[in-house]
Design a protein around this motif. Structure first.
Motif, mmCIF file in Angstrom:
data_model
loop_
_atom_site.group_PDB
_atom_site.id
_atom_site.type_symbol
_atom_site.label_atom_id
_atom_site.label_comp_id
_atom_site.label_asym_id
_atom_site.label_seq_id
_atom_site.Cartn_x
_atom_site.Cartn_y
_atom_site.Cartn_z
ATOM 1 N N CYS A 241 106.126 81.923 68.740
ATOM 2 C CA CYS A 241 106.563 80.568 68.372
ATOM 3 C C CYS A 241 106.655 79.674 69.609
ATOM 4 C CB CYS A 241 107.901 80.623 67.648
ATOM 5 S SG CYS A 241 107.812 81.387 66.008
ATOM 6 N N PHE A 242 107.182 80.225 70.718
ATOM 7 C CA PHE A 242 107.291 79.425 71.937
ATOM 8 C C PHE A 242 105.912 79.050 72.477
ATOM 9 C CE2 PHE A 242 111.559 81.615 72.566
ATOM 10 C CZ PHE A 242 112.269 80.503 72.145
ATOM 11 N N LEU A 243 104.971 80.016 72.473
ATOM 12 C CA LEU A 243 103.632 79.726 72.987
ATOM 13 C C LEU A 243 102.886 78.738 72.102
ATOM 14 C CD1 LEU A 243 102.498 83.257 74.244
ATOM 15 C CD2 LEU A 243 103.529 81.380 75.534
ATOM 16 N N LEU A 244 103.079 78.857 70.781
ATOM 17 C CA LEU A 244 102.448 77.909 69.872
ATOM 18 C C LEU A 244 103.004 76.506 70.082
ATOM 19 C CD1 LEU A 244 100.509 77.414 67.517
ATOM 20 C CD2 LEU A 244 102.366 78.040 65.942
ATOM 21 N N SER A 245 104.310 76.420 70.281
ATOM 22 C CA SER A 245 104.918 75.111 70.540
ATOM 23 C C SER A 245 104.393 74.524 71.838
ATOM 24 C CB SER A 245 106.444 75.251 70.603
ATOM 25 O OG SER A 245 106.951 75.741 69.386
ATOM 26 N N GLU A 246 104.208 75.382 72.861
ATOM 27 C CA GLU A 246 103.686 74.901 74.141
ATOM 28 C C GLU A 246 102.265 74.374 73.988
ATOM 29 O OE1 GLU A 246 101.384 75.632 77.914
ATOM 30 O OE2 GLU A 246 101.259 76.674 75.986
ATOM 31 N N ALA A 247 101.467 75.061 73.149
ATOM 32 C CA ALA A 247 100.093 74.611 72.940
ATOM 33 C C ALA A 247 100.046 73.267 72.225
ATOM 34 C CB ALA A 247 99.319 75.664 72.151
ATOM 35 N N ARG B 93 107.125 77.690 77.935
ATOM 36 C CA ARG B 93 106.438 78.715 78.716
ATOM 37 C C ARG B 93 107.432 79.745 79.266
ATOM 38 N NH1 ARG B 93 102.517 74.562 82.146
ATOM 39 N NH2 ARG B 93 101.033 74.142 80.433
ATOM 40 N N ALA B 94 108.562 79.261 79.794
ATOM 41 C CA ALA B 94 109.563 80.177 80.360
ATOM 42 C C ALA B 94 110.189 81.054 79.273
ATOM 43 C CB ALA B 94 110.641 79.385 81.090
ATOM 44 N N LEU B 95 110.525 80.452 78.122
ATOM 45 C CA LEU B 95 111.134 81.229 77.038
ATOM 46 C C LEU B 95 110.149 82.231 76.453
ATOM 47 C CD1 LEU B 95 113.249 78.508 75.178
ATOM 48 C CD2 LEU B 95 114.062 80.330 76.677
ATOM 49 N N GLY B 96 108.862 81.889 76.415
ATOM 50 C CA GLY B 96 107.862 82.834 75.918
ATOM 51 C C GLY B 96 107.788 84.073 76.779
ATOM 52 N N VAL B 97 107.791 83.881 78.102
ATOM 53 C CA VAL B 97 107.777 85.030 79.013
ATOM 54 C C VAL B 97 109.066 85.841 78.873
ATOM 55 C CG1 VAL B 97 107.663 85.721 81.438
ATOM 56 C CG2 VAL B 97 106.251 83.835 80.604
ATOM 57 N N ALA B 98 110.221 85.160 78.754
ATOM 58 C CA ALA B 98 111.501 85.868 78.614
ATOM 59 C C ALA B 98 111.553 86.672 77.325
ATOM 60 C CB ALA B 98 112.644 84.864 78.659
ATOM 61 N N ALA B 99 111.024 86.123 76.227
ATOM 62 C CA ALA B 99 111.014 86.850 74.955
ATOM 63 C C ALA B 99 110.147 88.090 75.044
ATOM 64 C CB ALA B 99 110.534 85.934 73.837
ATOM 65 N N LEU B 100 109.011 88.000 75.756
ATOM 66 C CA LEU B 100 108.146 89.170 75.919
ATOM 67 C C LEU B 100 108.851 90.268 76.710
ATOM 68 C CD1 LEU B 100 105.393 90.529 75.612
ATOM 69 C CD2 LEU B 100 104.659 89.346 77.700
ATOM 70 N N ALA B 101 109.543 89.897 77.796
ATOM 71 C CA ALA B 101 110.268 90.891 78.595
ATOM 72 C C ALA B 101 111.404 91.524 77.803
ATOM 73 C CB ALA B 101 110.809 90.223 79.864
ATOM 74 N N THR B 102 112.107 90.719 77.001
ATOM 75 C CA THR B 102 113.203 91.264 76.192
ATOM 76 C C THR B 102 112.683 92.216 75.134
ATOM 77 O OG1 THR B 102 114.423 89.199 76.534
ATOM 78 C CG2 THR B 102 115.184 90.646 74.773
#
Length: 662
Positions: free
Chosen positions: A634-640, A62-71
């Motif tokens: 990819c991060f969000l799919l992994s979280e799901a 979840r944290a990496l997904g948000v960070a990737a969106l901001a980047t």
């Protein structure tokens, strides 16, 4: 990696939101100890570690997904050559080295470094829509707006030249321009890092640093270095050109940049007034100097031509141009009292068989003023001049004349050009003053073009006067005292020899030393008449005088009419004909070391990019925001997937009354 919208990187702080929510949720539950619960805890103790790891992975995704969106929102770029940080600049000032050395191609390459630099700049500017581009090239030195990076390779202000470059002057011009142009700016410098172009010892760099630092918004500097190993190359240079009767005497130097000692046979083409002739030259080693005489047709008192070698790693250093005018007599002046020294100097300055050389002797006691019109060299075997005579000699030297002072017979306290003579000293009985060391590469005692040394080791003296003052010593006696000194003026040179061509002093009257020294002085002095036909590209002499136009006469290479002021060749200015050649500094292969280059921008935000590529294939900035969006998915799919409920053992047990599948 850099970012076009770096302010949006503050969005990376949002990556902490899932962690904060997780910590807050933990505080909502109270732990109550219940006896019956101990049995359940004991049953699940073995799987507790796996559950904790699973929760950590979910939180991390979840944290990496948000960070990737901001980047991705900050629009990251990957740049291999030039790059920027701190946001998109409003202005880019490009300092382009257009010197002749920039036409060298990298090893195993086919494209000159200048073209490589332009392609790199075009590629780096591709994503900077709306950024203003201003070009300051090393030839004109004037700021010029470029409407689009796409036209960089087609405008005349970026074309090849035969000029030199002065990066400190360019940087100073950039600072002046930015003083009048507010906004976020960057200065890009494209250069092959040739040391003579940077001149790191130049005091101007101090003022450049101060000027850039004092700007309201300090610009960032990007230095694109295109140094490194170059393709094999030979260059030709004209050291001197003079007319001697019915022939033209050319002193030539050919150098090559490889370390091979194998001899190379090079065809040398000489073109004189449209007539070409070719001969072979054997180049052994990295440097070869020789003399070539070219017959002048009897009916042509004036003319021009050039020497050329085949094209190789740099097409700008394969030709040397010359021009000539009507033959002039070479006149020398001898100031000496009657006697043995005057007789020998008369013979040495105008020996029999040397066409057009004459010498006139003046008694020093009868000199009230000097008529130096048409004089090439002066031999002075008398006390140093003073008063109006000294002033005349200074003007003569500044105009390119040569004066050789010999130790006078009588004592004198007179001084000239911050130089004077010491009292006479004599050697011990039965011993001699011997010439011990001298400069074999520079001065009147230097080796010949073919490497043959002057036999100065045969020189002996029993009497001497030492030159004292600010002169540079080029030869010394065996006790370390100066024998030959010089003082350089604007274009001429004053020489001081601590002996006399008199056998009561020394054996200087022997032809071994006196003849080559005298003839070199005369030839060097005569060059001031021939230099009216020679000049260096970019110098003051290469510019038209008021009211003069410019016409290119030769057809060597492919002249660019809009660029002819910066190209070597034969140029006519009104009634004058000049042979213009590239500066000698452009043949200097020494590169500026990285530490020295970085020291020039100490205290400034400067970044160096080294490009050793050999092609013009774009390798500039590549957008990466798509890759970060894919990473977010990819991060969000992994979280799901990690959040899906796990099948328990109870769900796999058979229902009551229903048989097992076993």
């Amino acid at each position: 990696m850099s970012f076009l919208q770096p302010l949006l990187l503050w969005g990376l702080l949002a990556a902490a939101i899932p962690i904060v929510i997780h910590l807050l949720n933990r505080r909502r539950h109270k732990t109550v100890m219940w006896a019956a619960m101990q049995f359940l805890l004991k049953a699940t103790r073995e799987s507790r570690g796996k559950k904790r790891l699973r929760h950590i992975l979910i939180l991390t995704c979840r944290a990496l997904g948000v960070a990737a969106l901001a980047t991705a929102a900050a629009r990251p770029l990957l740049s291999n050559v030039l790059g920027w940080s701190g946001g998109k600049p409003d202005l880019v000032v490009l300092l382009l080295d257009r010197s002749a050395s920039m036409e060298a191609t990298p090893k195993n390459g086919t494209v000159p470094r200048r073209e490589l630099a332009l392609e790199r700049v075009k590629s780096a500017l591709a994503d900077l829509d709306g950024t203003r581009l201003v070009l300051i090239d090393s030839a004109s030195g004037q700021p010029q707006d470029v409407p689009s990076p796409e036209v960089l390779t087609s405008i005349s202000s970026t074309a090849a030249t035969d000029t030199a470059a002065d990066l400190s002057t360019l940087a100073s011009r950039a600072a002046e321009f930015l003083t009048e142009t507010p906004g976020r700016a960057e200065v890009w410098i494209a250069s092959d890092m040739q040391a003579t172009s940077w001149q790191p010892q130049n005091d101007r760099w101090t003022s450049v640093r101060a000027a850039l630092s004092s700007l309201p918004e300090q610009p960032k500097l990007r230095v694109l270095s295109l140094g490194g190993e170059a393709s094999p190359n030979q260059s030709i240079r004209l050291l001197s050109s003079r007319r001697a009767g019915a022939q033209l005497v050319l002193d030539i130097e050919i150098t090559r940049n490889d370390d091979s000692s194998a001899p190379v046979n090079l065809p040398l083409t000489a073109t004189l007034n449209g007539v070409r002739s070719t001969s072979n030259v054997t180049l052994a080693g990295q440097n070869f100097r020789f003399r070539k005489t070219v017959p002048i047709p009897p009916s042509e008192d004036s003319g021009y031509g050039w020497l050329s070698i085949p094209g190789d790693g740099n097409l700008r250093d394969n030709a040397a141009f010359f021009a000539y005018g009507p033959a002039l007599p070479i006149k020398s002046l001898l100031v000496a009292p009657p006697g043995e020294a005057a007789d020998y100097l008369t013979i040495a300055s105008a020996p029999g068989g040397h066409h057009g050389q004459t010498v006139e002797r003046l008694d020093p006691a009868q000199i009230s003023r000097l008529d130096l019109d048409g004089v090439a060299a002066i031999f002075w075997a008398a006390p140093l001049p003073t008063g109006q005579v000294a002033e005349s000699l200074v003007r003569f030297l500044s105009d390119g004349g040569q004066v050789l002072f010999f130790a006078p017979l009588e004592d004198s306290d007179a001084a000239f050009a911050a130089m004077k003579w010491s009292p006479i000293t004599q050697s011990e009985e039965g011993k001699f003053f011997i010439l011990d060391s001298w400069d074999h590469d520079d001065g009147l005692l230097s080796d010949g073009l073919d490497g043959t040394p002057v036999p100065a080791d045969r020189f002996k003296a029993v009497k001497r006067r030492l030159p004292e003052g600010e002169g540079t010593t080029l030869a010394r006696w065996d006790d370390g005292r100066p024998f030959l000194s010089r003082r350089v003026f604007d274009r001429g040179t004053a020489w001081f020899i601590s002996s006399q061509p008199d056998y009561t002093w020394s054996n200087l009257a022997d032809a071994d030393v006196l003849l080559p020294v005298s003839q070199r002085l005369v030839i060097e002095g005569a060059k001031r008449f021939d230099t009216g036909y020679l000049a260096t590209i970019g110098s003051r002499l290469s510019q038209p005088r008021p009211g003069e136009g410019r016409i290119r006469l030769d057809d060597y290479g492919a002249p660019v009419p809009s660029n002819e002021a910066y190209e070597a060749g034969i140029h006519r200015f009104g009634e004058r004909t000049l042979a213009l050649n590239r500066p000698a500094a452009e043949d200097d292969l020494e590169l500026l070391e990285n530490n020295a280059a970085k020291g020039l921008f100490e205290g400034l935000d400067a970044t160096f990019f080294e490009d050793r590529s050999t092609t013009t294939r774009a390798n500039g900035s590549q957008p990466l925001w798509q890759a970060f969006l894919i990473a977010m998915l990819c991060f969000l799919l992994s979280e799901a997937l990690l959040c899906l409920p796990k099948k328990s053992a109870a769900s796999n047990a058979p229902l009551p009354g229903r048989p097992s599948n076993a």
